[in-house]
Enzyme design. Structure first.
Site, PDB file in Angstrom:
ATOM      1  N   SER A  42       0.823  -1.218   0.000  1.00 45.13           N
ATOM      2  CA  SER A  42       0.000   0.000   0.000  1.00 45.13           C
ATOM      3  C   SER A  42       0.853   1.263   0.000  1.00 45.13           C
ATOM      4  CB  SER A  42      -0.857  -0.032   1.275  1.00 45.13           C
ATOM      5  OG  SER A  42      -1.224   1.265   1.673  1.00 45.13           O
ATOM      6  N   GLY A  43       0.531   2.179  -0.895  1.00 39.74           N
ATOM      7  CA  GLY A  43       1.251   3.452  -0.924  1.00 39.74           C
ATOM      8  C   GLY A  43       1.017   4.250   0.348  1.00 39.74           C
ATOM      9  N   LEU A  44      -0.225   4.199   0.839  1.00 36.15           N
ATOM     10  CA  LEU A  44      -0.535   4.931   2.067  1.00 36.15           C
ATOM     11  C   LEU A  44       0.258   4.357   3.241  1.00 36.15           C
ATOM     12  CD1 LEU A  44      -2.103   6.932   3.786  1.00 36.15           C
ATOM     13  CD2 LEU A  44      -4.038   5.345   3.807  1.00 36.15           C
ATOM     14  N   ASP A  54       0.916  10.612   1.811  1.00 38.70           N
ATOM     15  CA  ASP A  54       0.668   9.789   0.623  1.00 38.70           C
ATOM     16  C   ASP A  54       0.551  10.704  -0.603  1.00 38.70           C
ATOM     17  OD1 ASP A  54       0.081   7.601  -0.944  1.00 38.70           O
ATOM     18  OD2 ASP A  54      -1.984   7.388  -0.253  1.00 38.70           O
ATOM     19  N   ASP A  81       1.108  -0.989  -5.051  1.00 35.23           N
ATOM     20  CA  ASP A  81       0.292   0.199  -5.295  1.00 35.23           C
ATOM     21  C   ASP A  81       1.258   1.242  -5.882  1.00 35.23           C
ATOM     22  OD1 ASP A  81      -1.162   2.512  -5.166  1.00 35.23           O
ATOM     23  OD2 ASP A  81      -1.405   2.504  -2.979  1.00 35.23           O
ATOM     24  N   ASP A  83       0.805   4.007  -7.384  1.00 24.65           N
ATOM     25  CA  ASP A  83       0.282   5.377  -7.550  1.00 24.65           C
ATOM     26  C   ASP A  83       0.038   5.668  -9.041  1.00 24.65           C
ATOM     27  OD1 ASP A  83       0.283   5.624  -4.832  1.00 24.65           O
ATOM     28  OD2 ASP A  83       2.197   6.672  -4.724  1.00 24.65           O
ATOM     29  N   GLU A 110      -2.918   4.290 -11.009  1.00 26.13           N
ATOM     30  CA  GLU A 110      -4.202   4.991 -10.968  1.00 26.13           C
ATOM     31  C   GLU A 110      -4.185   6.192 -11.905  1.00 26.13           C
ATOM     32  OE1 GLU A 110      -3.598   5.437  -6.712  1.00 26.13           O
ATOM     33  OE2 GLU A 110      -3.866   7.601  -6.879  1.00 26.13           O
ATOM     34  N   LYS A 116       0.373  12.455  -6.699  1.00 25.38           N
ATOM     35  CA  LYS A 116      -1.020  12.158  -6.351  1.00 25.38           C
ATOM     36  C   LYS A 116      -1.330  12.538  -4.896  1.00 25.38           C
ATOM     37  CE  LYS A 116      -1.789   9.056  -3.905  1.00 25.38           C
ATOM     38  NZ  LYS A 116      -1.991   7.589  -3.927  1.00 25.38           N
ATOM     39  N   ASN A 118      -3.931  11.003  -1.630  1.00 21.90           N
ATOM     40  CA  ASN A 118      -4.752   9.858  -1.264  1.00 21.90           C
ATOM     41  C   ASN A 118      -6.212  10.105  -1.641  1.00 21.90           C
ATOM     42  OD1 ASN A 118      -6.540   8.293   0.886  1.00 21.90           O
ATOM     43  ND2 ASN A 118      -4.627   7.192   0.613  1.00 21.90           N
ATOM     44  N   SER A 119      -6.864   9.063  -2.119  1.00 31.36           N
ATOM     45  CA  SER A 119      -8.243   9.171  -2.620  1.00 31.36           C
ATOM     46  C   SER A 119      -9.235   9.626  -1.553  1.00 31.36           C
ATOM     47  CB  SER A 119      -8.701   7.822  -3.169  1.00 31.36           C
ATOM     48  OG  SER A 119      -7.802   7.363  -4.129  1.00 31.36           O
ATOM     49  N   ARG A 155      -6.252   1.408 -12.212  1.00 34.79           N
ATOM     50  CA  ARG A 155      -7.198   1.846 -11.168  1.00 34.79           C
ATOM     51  C   ARG A 155      -7.959   3.065 -11.661  1.00 34.79           C
ATOM     52  NH1 ARG A 155      -5.226   2.992  -5.004  1.00 34.79           N
ATOM     53  NH2 ARG A 155      -6.386   4.909  -4.577  1.00 34.79           N
ATOM     54  N   HIS A 186     -12.327   2.172  -7.597  1.00 35.72           N
ATOM     55  CA  HIS A 186     -12.208   2.641  -6.216  1.00 35.72           C
ATOM     56  C   HIS A 186     -13.383   3.554  -5.868  1.00 35.72           C
ATOM     57  CE1 HIS A 186     -10.319   2.848  -2.477  1.00 35.72           C
ATOM     58  NE2 HIS A 186      -9.439   3.799  -2.662  1.00 35.72           N
TER      59      HIS A 186
END
Ligand code: SPV
Ligand code: MG
Length: 286
Positions: A42-44, A54, A81, A83, A110, A116, A118-119, A155, A186
């Protein structure tokens, strides 16, 4: 079996499969021991373990260095991940080559802009990448891979950015045609409605991947019924470790003693076991 082939099998499996977040070698080993068949890098979580945001504050080579420890620590495949692919089509090509060298199963990119965010942070304000440019990035990644089983997951962030289902489907289809091995849809909603609507329209075009962090109350069978190929439990080991570290640090600070925490923390022997200390002793004798 090669890790790339293991990961492809997960995507192509006739049942819904599950992979679990890890953010370092120790966590990767714990995920494997728990019985998971794959790891989400996970990038986060990778950012959080370094206490950076992130937002690509961690450089891509720092990510790849962390992955090397994770890959060495586990025999199950890792999906990175990745990104946005850390730049343009050319950065994507280099990323894919470096991931293959480290025995990584695949990468998810993504359709946002580098750097980026975080979503789950003001997702609706986030800009999406132009469709053709993103398709070029997918094609470049597929061209760069030397192992046919290396997977690129595309993504779609259209629902996160508030562009709606139609745009999400349009993007998913374009990315599939560009060569993506799977589509990750997502969502930041508390229910799975929009993800399930996507899944119904998507059908069996190519494997579908989801991240139910926000709609976690949805019964897992619902994902199976909607023919989701892969579910990512995305950030739960970092969340678990934060909670435990906070509690342990504050208890020791308050009581000025180790007594109160001794029964709830891992033993020193457990650390040695996870590190493979026995193998060292055997090797030394040999
Ligand atoms: C991550 O794990 O870094 C993800 C998933 O991208 S989430 O943060 O839940 O959007
Ligand atoms: Mg991420």
């Amino acid at each position: 079996m090669k890790k790339t082939s293991q990961f492809r099998e997960l995507l192509d499996s006739s049942q819904t499969e599950f992979i679990m977040e890890a953010h370092n070698g120790l966590a990767a080993r714990i995920v494997e021991e728990a019985g998971f068949k794959g790891i989400w890098a996970s990038g986060l979580a990778l950012s959080a373990q370094h206490a950076v945001r992130d937002n690509n504050e961690l450089s891509w080579t720092q990510v790849v260095d962390a992955l090397e420890f994770m890959s060495d620590a586990a025999s199950i495949p890792i999906l990175l991940d990745g990104d946005t692919g850390y730049g343009d089509f050319n950065n994507m090509r280099r990323l894919v080559r470096k991931l293959e060298q480290r025995d990584i199963g695949g990468v998810c990119i993504e359709d946002k802009l580098f750097p980026k965010t975080n979503s789950f942070i003001q997702g609706e304000k986030q800009e999406l990448e132009d469709i053709e440019t993103f398709c070029g990035k997918i094609r470049a990644g597929k061209d760069a891979q030397t192992d046919d089983d290396f997977c690129i997951v595309a993504r779609v962030e259209a629902l996160i950015a508030g562009w709606g289902l139609e745009e999400a489907l349009k993007r998913g289809e374009a990315y599939r045609k560009a060569g993506a091995d799977a589509i990750l849809i997502h969502s930041k909603k508390g229910t799975a409605d929009e993800v399930l609507a996507f899944a119904r329209e998507w059908g069996a075009r190519c494997p579908l991947v989801i991240v139910p962090t926000k709609y976690y109350t949805t019964p897992t069978e619902v994902f199976w019924v909607h023919k989701v190929s892969l579910v990512i439990w995305a950030i739960h080991l970092i969340r678990a470790s934060i909670r435990e570290m906070e509690a342990t640090a504050s208890k020791i600070q308050q009581t000025v003693s180790l007594v109160v925490v001794e029964g709830r923390v891992a033993t020193v022997c457990e650390i040695f076991r996870l590190q493979g200390a026995d193998e060292f002793l055997e090797a030394e004798k040999r």
